[in-house]
Design a protein around this motif. Structure first.
Motif, mmCIF file in Angstrom:
data_model
loop_
_atom_site.group_PDB
_atom_site.id
_atom_site.type_symbol
_atom_site.label_atom_id
_atom_site.label_comp_id
_atom_site.label_asym_id
_atom_site.label_seq_id
_atom_site.Cartn_x
_atom_site.Cartn_y
_atom_site.Cartn_z
ATOM 1 N N ARG A 1 0.824 -0.945 0.003
ATOM 2 C CA ARG A 1 0.064 -0.012 0.021
ATOM 3 C C ARG A 1 0.990 1.404 -0.044
ATOM 4 O O ARG A 1 0.514 2.270 -0.747
ATOM 5 C CB ARG A 1 -0.774 -0.242 1.267
ATOM 6 C CG ARG A 1 -1.898 1.258 1.315
ATOM 7 C CD ARG A 1 -2.865 1.045 0.219
ATOM 8 N NE ARG A 1 -3.732 0.217 0.358
ATOM 9 C CZ ARG A 1 -4.711 -0.355 -0.586
ATOM 10 N NH1 ARG A 1 -5.077 0.944 -1.260
ATOM 11 N NH2 ARG A 1 -5.661 -1.056 -0.329
ATOM 12 N N SER B 1 4.542 -3.017 -5.731
ATOM 13 C CA SER B 1 3.487 -2.924 -4.938
ATOM 14 C C SER B 1 2.538 -4.451 -5.399
ATOM 15 O O SER B 1 2.067 -5.078 -4.582
ATOM 16 C CB SER B 1 2.671 -1.876 -5.395
ATOM 17 O OG SER B 1 1.191 -1.977 -4.636
ATOM 18 N N SER C 1 1.604 -7.602 -2.956
ATOM 19 C CA SER C 1 0.050 -7.673 -2.603
ATOM 20 C C SER C 1 -0.331 -8.752 -3.532
ATOM 21 O O SER C 1 -1.789 -9.353 -3.340
ATOM 22 C CB SER C 1 -0.729 -6.515 -2.988
ATOM 23 O OG SER C 1 -0.700 -6.272 -4.482
#
Length: 276
Positions: free
Chosen positions: A110, A156, A160
């Motif tokens: 995030r 990212s 994730s």
């Protein structure tokens, strides 16, 4: 953390805004953004560190050079303030409502996502001002932004596991870039190649967020730019054959897609009875 985020984003944005003032002045002139040190253009006195504090220094100096009293443009604190506000809004947009465990993979993912869009926010400020003043979208800013944006978004996704988002980002780059390339080929008088290069970058970011943001963000540039042109013509500030720099409207449209794209797209699908 939620309370501290806007404060951190604001401070960071003010500092970046101060640097953007250097960028928008030096890059169009072909100068280095790192040296020489900032100085008064009239008396050439080097700006002291305590006179280089965002917004505050301009207020303390009452908008004048400490040495020769030459007026300092109000654009400097305005860019700093606008960048600070922009950073706060972007950080809040991408911070999760429920939060994530500090130090976890999703948390770092995030942070990287926020960093990617804060970088785009800074680039948008610089390019919007430069294109508005010089009708240019410098390669020195656009090309490195591809590498920075792709790296942050890929990192990212790695943490994730959102590989679908990354793949869609690549498609967004190709789709929006190709659309602008065709437009520039068919109507070179109204679309420059600088717009084509910027379109690919914006497609990368918008595609990462989803098809809705990509479509809404891409279309909104023409909607907002068209409305602005009509207003100028109505006010007789521009002839029917006149032109405006389109880069700023591409950026405005893209950010509209970032913030409102999902809602606008879902509302459109609902109107057509296609919403799931």
């Amino acid at each position: 953390m939620i309370v501290a985020l806007p404060v951190l984003a604001a401070v960071f944005g003010l500092v970046i805004g101060s640097f953007l003032n250097v960028v928008v002045y030096r890059v169009p002139a072909g100068m280095s953004v790192s040296h020489p040190a900032s100085a008064c253009p009239t008396c050439h006195s080097e700006i002291r560190p305590f006179d280089n504090v965002p917004i505050l220094s301009w207020l303390v100096l009452r908008g004048r050079c400490r040495d020769c009293r030459t007026p300092i443009s109000a654009r400097y604190p305005l860019v700093e303030f606008a960048t600070g506000v922009f950073f706060v809004v972007v950080a809040i947009r991408f911070w999760p409502v429920g939060g994530e465990s500090l130090g976890s993979g999703p948390f770092i993912a995030r942070i990287l996502l926020i960093a990617a869009f804060l970088y785009l926010a800074a680039v948008s400020m610089a390019l919007g001002i430069i294109d508005g003043e010089h009708h240019r979208l410098p390669d020195r800013i656009v090309y490195p932004s591809y590498a920075v944006g792709a790296t942050l978004l890929a990192a990212s996704s790695l943490l994730s596991g959102s590989w679908g988002d990354l793949g869609r980002a690549g498609l967004g780059l190709v789709i929006l870039g190709s659309f602008y390339f065709i437009a520039a080929f068919l109507y070179p008088a109204g679309m420059g190649f600088g717009d084509v290069k910027l379109a690919g970058l914006l497609g990368l970011y918008l595609g990462y967020l989803g098809w809705g943001p990509l479509i809404v963000g891409g279309f909104s540039a023409f909607l907002f730019g068209g409305v602005f042109s009509i207003v100028l013509i109505a006010l007789k500030r521009m002839g029917r054959k006149g032109g405006i720099p389109f880069g700023p409207w591409m950026l405005v449209g893209a950010w509209f897609g970032v913030f409102a794209g999902p809602a606008v797209w879902n509302g459109y699908l609902a109107l057509l009875g296609l919403a799931s």
